[in-house]
Design an enzyme around this catalytic site. Sequence first.
Site, PDB file in Angstrom:
ATOM      1  N   ASP A 278     -28.358  14.658 -40.413  1.00  0.00           N
ATOM      2  CA  ASP A 278     -27.907  13.767 -41.494  1.00  0.00           C
ATOM      3  C   ASP A 278     -27.962  14.479 -42.845  1.00  0.00           C
ATOM      4  O   ASP A 278     -27.365  14.006 -43.810  1.00  0.00           O
ATOM      5  CB  ASP A 278     -28.740  12.481 -41.546  1.00  0.00           C
ATOM      6  CG  ASP A 278     -30.236  12.714 -41.655  1.00  0.00           C
ATOM      7  OD1 ASP A 278     -30.729  13.735 -41.125  1.00  0.00           O
ATOM      8  OD2 ASP A 278     -30.924  11.884 -42.274  1.00  0.00           O
TER       9      ASP A 278
ATOM     10  N   TYR B 131     -32.086  18.419 -38.758  1.00  0.00           N
ATOM     11  CA  TYR B 131     -31.720  17.062 -39.182  1.00  0.00           C
ATOM     12  C   TYR B 131     -30.245  17.045 -39.577  1.00  0.00           C
ATOM     13  O   TYR B 131     -29.847  17.553 -40.624  1.00  0.00           O
ATOM     14  CB  TYR B 131     -32.669  16.572 -40.283  1.00  0.00           C
ATOM     15  CG  TYR B 131     -33.730  15.655 -39.688  1.00  0.00           C
ATOM     16  CD1 TYR B 131     -34.337  15.987 -38.488  1.00  0.00           C
ATOM     17  CD2 TYR B 131     -34.067  14.444 -40.281  1.00  0.00           C
ATOM     18  CE1 TYR B 131     -35.261  15.151 -37.892  1.00  0.00           C
ATOM     19  CE2 TYR B 131     -35.007  13.592 -39.698  1.00  0.00           C
ATOM     20  CZ  TYR B 131     -35.592  13.946 -38.495  1.00  0.00           C
ATOM     21  OH  TYR B 131     -36.508  13.117 -37.905  1.00  0.00           O
TER      22      TYR B 131
ATOM     23  N   GLU C 140     -27.790   6.416 -41.783  1.00  0.00           N
ATOM     24  CA  GLU C 140     -27.790   5.594 -43.011  1.00  0.00           C
ATOM     25  C   GLU C 140     -26.518   5.813 -43.819  1.00  0.00           C
ATOM     26  O   GLU C 140     -25.913   4.898 -44.334  1.00  0.00           O
ATOM     27  CB  GLU C 140     -28.958   5.972 -43.932  1.00  0.00           C
ATOM     28  CG  GLU C 140     -30.336   5.621 -43.470  1.00  0.00           C
ATOM     29  CD  GLU C 140     -31.016   6.811 -42.823  1.00  0.00           C
ATOM     30  OE1 GLU C 140     -30.380   7.465 -41.959  1.00  0.00           O
ATOM     31  OE2 GLU C 140     -32.184   7.086 -43.168  1.00  0.00           O
TER      32      GLU C 140
ATOM     33  N   HIS D 286     -39.935  -0.072 -38.929  1.00  0.00           N
ATOM     34  CA  HIS D 286     -38.474  -0.073 -38.704  1.00  0.00           C
ATOM     35  C   HIS D 286     -38.029  -1.268 -37.865  1.00  0.00           C
ATOM     36  O   HIS D 286     -37.081  -1.147 -37.080  1.00  0.00           O
ATOM     37  CB  HIS D 286     -38.048   1.230 -38.014  1.00  0.00           C
ATOM     38  CG  HIS D 286     -38.049   2.427 -38.929  1.00  0.00           C
ATOM     39  ND1 HIS D 286     -37.017   2.707 -39.789  1.00  0.00           N
ATOM     40  CD2 HIS D 286     -38.968   3.415 -39.126  1.00  0.00           C
ATOM     41  CE1 HIS D 286     -37.286   3.825 -40.457  1.00  0.00           C
ATOM     42  NE2 HIS D 286     -38.469   4.269 -40.099  1.00  0.00           N
TER      43      HIS D 286
ATOM     44  N   TRP E 165     -29.239  10.797 -38.085  1.00  0.00           N
ATOM     45  CA  TRP E 165     -29.522   9.465 -38.655  1.00  0.00           C
ATOM     46  C   TRP E 165     -28.262   9.005 -39.378  1.00  0.00           C
ATOM     47  O   TRP E 165     -27.575   9.812 -40.021  1.00  0.00           O
ATOM     48  CB  TRP E 165     -30.712   9.545 -39.613  1.00  0.00           C
ATOM     49  CG  TRP E 165     -31.960   9.987 -38.915  1.00  0.00           C
ATOM     50  CD1 TRP E 165     -32.528  11.217 -38.949  1.00  0.00           C
ATOM     51  CD2 TRP E 165     -32.779   9.188 -38.054  1.00  0.00           C
ATOM     52  NE1 TRP E 165     -33.652  11.242 -38.158  1.00  0.00           N
ATOM     53  CE2 TRP E 165     -33.834  10.004 -37.598  1.00  0.00           C
ATOM     54  CE3 TRP E 165     -32.735   7.856 -37.617  1.00  0.00           C
ATOM     55  CZ2 TRP E 165     -34.823   9.549 -36.743  1.00  0.00           C
ATOM     56  CZ3 TRP E 165     -33.728   7.401 -36.766  1.00  0.00           C
ATOM     57  CH2 TRP E 165     -34.758   8.247 -36.333  1.00  0.00           C
TER      58      TRP E 165
ATOM     59  N   ARG F  34     -28.450   2.042 -37.771  1.00  0.00           N
ATOM     60  CA  ARG F  34     -28.132   1.895 -39.208  1.00  0.00           C
ATOM     61  C   ARG F  34     -26.672   1.502 -39.365  1.00  0.00           C
ATOM     62  O   ARG F  34     -26.324   0.651 -40.163  1.00  0.00           O
ATOM     63  CB  ARG F  34     -28.401   3.203 -39.936  1.00  0.00           C
ATOM     64  CG  ARG F  34     -29.768   3.321 -40.547  1.00  0.00           C
ATOM     65  CD  ARG F  34     -30.909   2.951 -39.609  1.00  0.00           C
ATOM     66  NE  ARG F  34     -32.186   3.151 -40.243  1.00  0.00           N
ATOM     67  CZ  ARG F  34     -32.795   4.323 -40.362  1.00  0.00           C
ATOM     68  NH1 ARG F  34     -32.261   5.412 -39.837  1.00  0.00           N
ATOM     69  NH2 ARG F  34     -33.961   4.424 -40.967  1.00  0.00           N
TER      70      ARG F  34
ATOM     71  N   ASP G 255     -42.573   5.960 -36.197  1.00  0.00           N
ATOM     72  CA  ASP G 255     -42.472   6.673 -37.482  1.00  0.00           C
ATOM     73  C   ASP G 255     -42.481   5.698 -38.654  1.00  0.00           C
ATOM     74  O   ASP G 255     -42.101   4.543 -38.521  1.00  0.00           O
ATOM     75  CB  ASP G 255     -41.174   7.499 -37.526  1.00  0.00           C
ATOM     76  CG  ASP G 255     -39.931   6.633 -37.353  1.00  0.00           C
ATOM     77  OD1 ASP G 255     -39.964   5.714 -36.498  1.00  0.00           O
ATOM     78  OD2 ASP G 255     -38.947   6.850 -38.075  1.00  0.00           O
ATOM     79  N   GLU G 256     -42.901   6.211 -39.782  1.00  0.00           N
ATOM     80  CA  GLU G 256     -42.743   5.563 -41.087  1.00  0.00           C
ATOM     81  C   GLU G 256     -43.115   4.082 -41.034  1.00  0.00           C
ATOM     82  O   GLU G 256     -42.376   3.225 -41.533  1.00  0.00           O
ATOM     83  CB  GLU G 256     -41.299   5.734 -41.568  1.00  0.00           C
ATOM     84  CG  GLU G 256     -40.936   7.188 -41.791  1.00  0.00           C
ATOM     85  CD  GLU G 256     -39.458   7.402 -42.137  1.00  0.00           C
ATOM     86  OE1 GLU G 256     -39.200   8.273 -42.966  1.00  0.00           O
ATOM     87  OE2 GLU G 256     -38.586   6.714 -41.582  1.00  0.00           O
TER      88      GLU G 256
ATOM     89  N   TRP H  60     -41.163  15.696 -35.842  1.00  0.00           N
ATOM     90  CA  TRP H  60     -40.026  15.657 -36.790  1.00  0.00           C
ATOM     91  C   TRP H  60     -40.435  16.088 -38.199  1.00  0.00           C
ATOM     92  O   TRP H  60     -39.625  16.645 -38.918  1.00  0.00           O
ATOM     93  CB  TRP H  60     -39.379  14.272 -36.791  1.00  0.00           C
ATOM     94  CG  TRP H  60     -40.145  13.180 -37.489  1.00  0.00           C
ATOM     95  CD1 TRP H  60     -41.156  12.438 -36.978  1.00  0.00           C
ATOM     96  CD2 TRP H  60     -39.937  12.703 -38.823  1.00  0.00           C
ATOM     97  NE1 TRP H  60     -41.605  11.524 -37.890  1.00  0.00           N
ATOM     98  CE2 TRP H  60     -40.863  11.666 -39.044  1.00  0.00           C
ATOM     99  CE3 TRP H  60     -39.068  13.035 -39.864  1.00  0.00           C
ATOM    100  CZ2 TRP H  60     -40.951  10.967 -40.247  1.00  0.00           C
ATOM    101  CZ3 TRP H  60     -39.147  12.337 -41.058  1.00  0.00           C
ATOM    102  CH2 TRP H  60     -40.080  11.328 -41.244  1.00  0.00           C
TER     103      TRP H  60
ATOM    104  N   ASP I 278     -33.472  -0.775 -35.430  1.00  0.00           N
ATOM    105  CA  ASP I 278     -34.031  -0.403 -36.736  1.00  0.00           C
ATOM    106  C   ASP I 278     -33.955  -1.626 -37.644  1.00  0.00           C
ATOM    107  O   ASP I 278     -33.620  -2.725 -37.194  1.00  0.00           O
ATOM    108  CB  ASP I 278     -33.289   0.812 -37.324  1.00  0.00           C
ATOM    109  CG  ASP I 278     -34.235   1.708 -38.126  1.00  0.00           C
ATOM    110  OD1 ASP I 278     -34.851   1.199 -39.081  1.00  0.00           O
ATOM    111  OD2 ASP I 278     -34.380   2.899 -37.794  1.00  0.00           O
TER     112      ASP I 278
HETATM  113  C1  ACM Z   1     -37.712  10.035 -38.686  1.00  0.00           C
HETATM  114  O1  ACM Z   1     -36.901  10.862 -39.154  1.00  0.00           O
HETATM  115  N1  ACM Z   1     -38.111   9.011 -39.412  1.00  0.00           N
HETATM  116  C2  ACM Z   1     -38.240  10.183 -37.347  1.00  0.00           C
END
Ligand code: ACM
Length: 636
Positions: A446, A444, A492, A276, A490, A173, A352-353, A419, A202
């Site tokens: 972040d 987490y 971001e 991603h 993370w 990111r 993920d996502e 996660w 990503d």
């Molecule tokens: C994640 O936090 N998207 C693995």
Amino acid sequence: MKKTLVFCLLSLFSVGGFCQASESSISIIPEPVSLVKGAGSFVLPENISISMPASPELNETGQLLKQKFAVTGRAVTLVGADKVSIIELILNKNADKSLGNEGYTLSVRGAGILIKANKPAGLFYGVQTLLQLLPKEIESPVPVSGTVWNVPIVEITDYPRFGWRGLMFDVARHFFTKQEVKDFIDNMARYKFNLLHMHLTDDEGWRIEIKSLPRLTSVGAWNVKRVGYFGTFDKPAPDEPRNYGGFYTQDDIRELIKYAKDRFINIMPEVDIPGHSMAAIVSYPELSCTAGADKYQVISGEKFIDWHQGGFDALEDNTLCPANEKVYPFLDKVFTEIAALFPFEYIHVGGDECAKNFWEQSDAVKQLMKKENLKTMDEVQSYFEKRVEKIVESKGKKLIGWDEILAGGLAPNALVMSWRGMDGGIQAAKLGHQVVMSPTTFVYLDYMQGDPIYEPEVYATLRLNTTYEFEPVPEGVDPKFILGGQANLWSEQIYNTRHLQYMVWPRSLAVSECLWSPREKKNWNSFAKKVENNFPRMDLEQVKYSRCMFDPIFTAKKDANDSLLIDLSMEVEGLDIHYSFDNSHPDNFYPVYKGPLSVPKDAVMLEVVTYRGDKQMGRQIEMPVDVLKKRAGLIK
Ligand code: ACM
């Protein structure tokens, strides 16, 4: 054997080596398995000789000791294993089974210091503990004078609870330089982490050179710099310079792997697919199933995912298309080069996502579903993951992915990183798969460490005391399936390395204790005290950290008359909260909070600050009364 005997005899007779124990309490993080404190302390002599085995694996450990002890102003010499010395590092000839590969014993006696281990990693961890026993000035970057170099007399036996003690660093990111990654590794090593998970790809950037696919870094590593709230930026104009970002060359990666290995840390690469993947799609649009992918740009933090109740849709297709046969040779090239670079046995493939809304529209995906008898989009992803597992295994590696890879059927040998809470991990363990726990609910990094009124705002709050409750082995799960845990950073909303440190510390101290120390040795109050004792060390190390643990927690409620009632509480014990409603900044002469507060008529601001005695511990916090009224549902 002979040297150890000398050490014991000197211990018996070197009474002159004892002196009054320094008042400083012992604050080792993570807490050792067993620590027995003796009377007095060992004083470092004017000449410090350090003997250690002549193993290349220990070169860095020797250099670290030399560099650290140099700040004492004493002469420091490294000598061979057979020489009498003040600090001895010894590899056990007959393994002490209880110590395993990473454990050690550390004896500080009147005559000197002895660290013993079965393997070099154990000696390295013993050295980390020794450094924490020394006065904090050992962490000074420059020589210091006036410090009494005492080490308390102790006998320590120590080994980790889990073999997987990880931190994840998202360098996709926002890009962080090779030196910044090395600094991150140095800080991990102090607290006995052994796994750096690098999130290398990503939507915002592809950060690792793949020689056979040069556009991944010539195109995919660059976007347009934006600051503010990630996910809200305007889409950059097509002609704006794309010069923000960067990547690691393969030489850089080899250098980082060696740097980490010298500190007994493995690096695990993550290539996050099939979602991603915008940086890869922009580099090679033919990997998409969606017309117009050749017009996409690497994301700069503009909104391109629509998060809504119950799910999310991509506004631009950021996935590798599972029905596109070009994708698999592409991945074969990527994993061939990644597997050749990284010695670690696992490759993380994300998972993920992954937005499925473009797949739902794709004729190619519909045909694939018919051909392979796939009923749902989760089964389509599972089809993809199973093919990816074959590629990864063909390179001699094992596959690990985020817990979404469970949906639609788990690839046969996959390791799951849980996660979205612990449930994915529990489900995977019950299916007989190995698991690493890294739940948002506890680890987490972040997330904010305190209230959004005083913290840079991001998705959620996760306080230090909640992180400290992290227990990787859930009730009813066979511990043999839980390899360990890791915390995820993370990036971001992390634009620079100082803020990165602020987010990582002190929560990663809690994570390290959860992953290393015996469960029964964990104690929040003593841990919080150790963290406080550790802060002056971090100041000397010039590592930034959060002091949110010293700021109050605000809970806004309605009373029986529908008026606002404010509860203030603390994570740590022994602090007073002083407050005002008159718009002035409170100090330790202001009223002390004793119980729920009602707001005086017409007051608009609650100001608070915490003290221990006359020492200010927290920040001056201004909390608008209207914010609390909103939280209590009294106003919109
Ligand atoms: C994640 O936090 N998207 C693995």
